[in-house]
Write a protein that holds these residues in place. Structure first.
Motif, short mmCIF file in Angstrom:
data_model
loop_
_atom_site.label_atom_id
_atom_site.label_comp_id
_atom_site.label_asym_id
_atom_site.label_seq_id
_atom_site.Cartn_x
_atom_site.Cartn_y
_atom_site.Cartn_z
N GLU A 1 0.83 -1.20 0.00
CA GLU A 1 0.00 0.00 0.00
C GLU A 1 0.87 1.25 0.00
OE1 GLU A 1 -3.89 -0.76 2.51
OE2 GLU A 1 -2.17 -1.62 3.53
N PRO A 2 0.59 2.20 -0.90
CA PRO A 2 1.40 3.43 -0.99
C PRO A 2 1.41 4.22 0.31
CG PRO A 2 -0.01 3.19 -2.92
CD PRO A 2 -0.45 2.15 -1.95
N GLU A 3 0.31 4.22 1.05
CA GLU A 3 0.24 5.00 2.30
C GLU A 3 1.23 4.47 3.34
OE1 GLU A 3 -2.27 3.63 0.78
OE2 GLU A 3 -3.58 5.26 0.11
N ARG A 4 1.34 3.15 3.42
CA ARG A 4 2.29 2.58 4.37
C ARG A 4 3.73 2.79 3.89
NH1 ARG A 4 -2.08 -1.05 5.37
NH2 ARG A 4 -2.57 -1.00 7.60
N LEU A 5 3.93 2.73 2.59
CA LEU A 5 5.26 3.00 2.06
C LEU A 5 5.66 4.45 2.35
CD1 LEU A 5 7.65 1.91 0.45
CD2 LEU A 5 6.49 2.63 -1.64
N ALA A 6 4.69 5.36 2.23
CA ALA A 6 4.97 6.78 2.50
C ALA A 6 5.29 7.01 3.97
CB ALA A 6 3.77 7.62 2.07
N ALA A 7 4.76 6.14 4.84
CA ALA A 7 5.00 6.30 6.28
C ALA A 7 6.27 5.57 6.72
CB ALA A 7 3.80 5.76 7.06
N THR A 8 7.01 5.04 5.76
CA THR A 8 8.25 4.33 6.07
C THR A 8 9.44 5.15 5.61
OG1 THR A 8 7.13 2.20 5.75
CG2 THR A 8 9.53 2.19 5.70
N THR A 9 10.31 5.49 6.53
CA THR A 9 11.50 6.27 6.23
C THR A 9 12.70 5.34 6.08
OG1 THR A 9 10.66 8.14 7.50
CG2 THR A 9 13.01 8.12 7.01
N LEU A 10 13.37 5.42 4.93
CA LEU A 10 14.55 4.59 4.68
C LEU A 10 15.81 5.31 5.13
CD1 LEU A 10 13.95 3.06 1.12
CD2 LEU A 10 13.83 1.89 3.31
N VAL A 11 16.63 4.62 5.89
CA VAL A 11 17.92 5.15 6.32
C VAL A 11 18.99 4.19 5.81
CG1 VAL A 11 19.37 5.82 8.25
CG2 VAL A 11 16.88 6.15 8.38
N THR A 12 19.85 4.65 4.92
CA THR A 12 20.89 3.80 4.34
C THR A 12 22.16 3.88 5.17
OG1 THR A 12 19.98 4.15 2.12
CG2 THR A 12 22.23 3.30 2.27
N VAL A 13 22.68 2.72 5.56
CA VAL A 13 23.89 2.66 6.39
C VAL A 13 24.86 1.68 5.74
CG1 VAL A 13 22.63 3.17 8.52
CG2 VAL A 13 22.95 0.79 7.81
N ALA A 14 26.10 1.70 6.20
CA ALA A 14 27.07 0.68 5.77
C ALA A 14 26.66 -0.65 6.37
CB ALA A 14 28.47 1.07 6.22
N ARG A 15 26.83 -1.72 5.60
CA ARG A 15 26.32 -3.03 6.03
C ARG A 15 26.89 -3.47 7.37
NH1 ARG A 15 25.92 -8.36 2.09
NH2 ARG A 15 24.55 -9.57 3.41
N GLU A 16 28.14 -3.16 7.62
CA GLU A 16 28.78 -3.59 8.87
C GLU A 16 28.77 -2.51 9.94
OE1 GLU A 16 29.57 -6.65 9.17
OE2 GLU A 16 29.16 -7.10 7.07
N ALA A 17 28.06 -1.41 9.69
CA ALA A 17 28.06 -0.31 10.64
C ALA A 17 27.27 -0.68 11.89
CB ALA A 17 27.48 0.94 10.00
N GLU A 18 27.67 -0.09 13.03
CA GLU A 18 26.90 -0.27 14.26
C GLU A 18 25.68 0.64 14.20
OE1 GLU A 18 29.01 0.22 17.84
OE2 GLU A 18 30.45 -1.39 17.46
#
Length: 267
Positions: free
Chosen positions: A198-215
């Protein structure tokens, strides 16, 4: 070779036919849009890709059961070698092998099972005589049926375990902060799943990109990507953070849509 010596390779091949039968049938009866299919382009892309692969698996099942032992072993070896290669390349993505019986992401157990079946077929190919005939039809059917039942029970058990492992948040979740990495196959698979929701739930999801091995920060410390935390209306964390494709997808699905949004969707 003795009767027992002829029988054992035949039974071994029947064992390898069971998973192929289950996987092939599942892909043919499951609508392609409901599959977590990892191939997005080319001949094997949806909607025809799952059907083609399923038909190929059923054809391989028939060949393993009906052909003379050495030919059957060669077919099983080729089939499981191909499945092993696909499993290695799809490692970390969600498995669509058994249709709607969605398993965990492809990992060492999945790859190891395919390798074991390929090795078993190779051994049968090496030790069987050129004139060895397949099992009698009734015995072959019974052996494949038993193996198929075992596979279905194992799949159902894993599916139930995966569902039980997804924690339920009793508090209202207004948004989700999702942590991903660019070089993470599971993260890419999760993004595909969320994009189809659902687009509404996708809009309510914030993506944060990190390094794979980052703490990861705060309460997420010690988790691997993809992972997520639910947020309340004020943007404060609620409930226990989750990690893994299934758990994160479940958290996103639990987002409570606003009354205005729900009314708009109803109309």
């Amino acid at each position: 070779m003795s009767v027992l010596g002829d029988l054992l390779p035949q039974l071994a091949l029947a064992v390898t036919a069971g998973p192929l039968a289950v996987a092939g049938a599942a892909k043919l009866i499951t609508p392609p849009e409901k599959l977590s299919w990892p191939i997005r382009s080319g001949l094997l892309a949806p909607p025809f890709g799952p059907r083609l692969v399923g038909a190929g698996e059923l054809a391989a099942t028939a060949a393993v059961v009906l052909l003379p032992v050495r030919w059957a072993a060669a077919v099983a070896l080729l089939a499981y070698a191909a499945l092993t290669l696909v499993a290695v390349r799809s490692r970390g993505r969600k498995c669509a092998c058994f249709g709607l019986a969605r398993l965990a992401a492809v990992g060492r157990l999945h790859i190891g099972a395919n390798v074991a079946a390929a090795v078993l077929a190779a051994i049968v190919l090496a030790v069987s005589s050129a004139g060895a005939r397949p099992l009698p039809r009734g015995a072959a059917t019974a052996a494949v049926a038993v193996t198929t039942l075992v596979v279905l029970l194992a799949v159902d058990r894993r599916r139930a375990a995966a569902q039980e492992a997804v924690p339920v948040c009793a508090e209202q979740v207004s948004a989700v902060r999702l942590y991903v990495a660019d070089d993470c196959p599971s993260c890419r698979s999760l993004k595909h799943l969320l994009a189809a929701g659902e687009p509404e739930r996708l809009a309510a999801t914030t993506l944060v990109t990190v390094a794979r091995e980052a703490e990861l920060p705060g309460v997420l410390h010690g988790l691997g990507v993809p992972c997520a935390v639910g947020l309340d209306a004020a943007g404060e964390p609620v409930c226990t953070p989750v990690s893994g494709i299934g758990a994160v997808k479940g958290l996103v699905d639990s987002i409570t849509l606003s009354t205005t949004t729900a009314d708009a969707r109803a109309h």
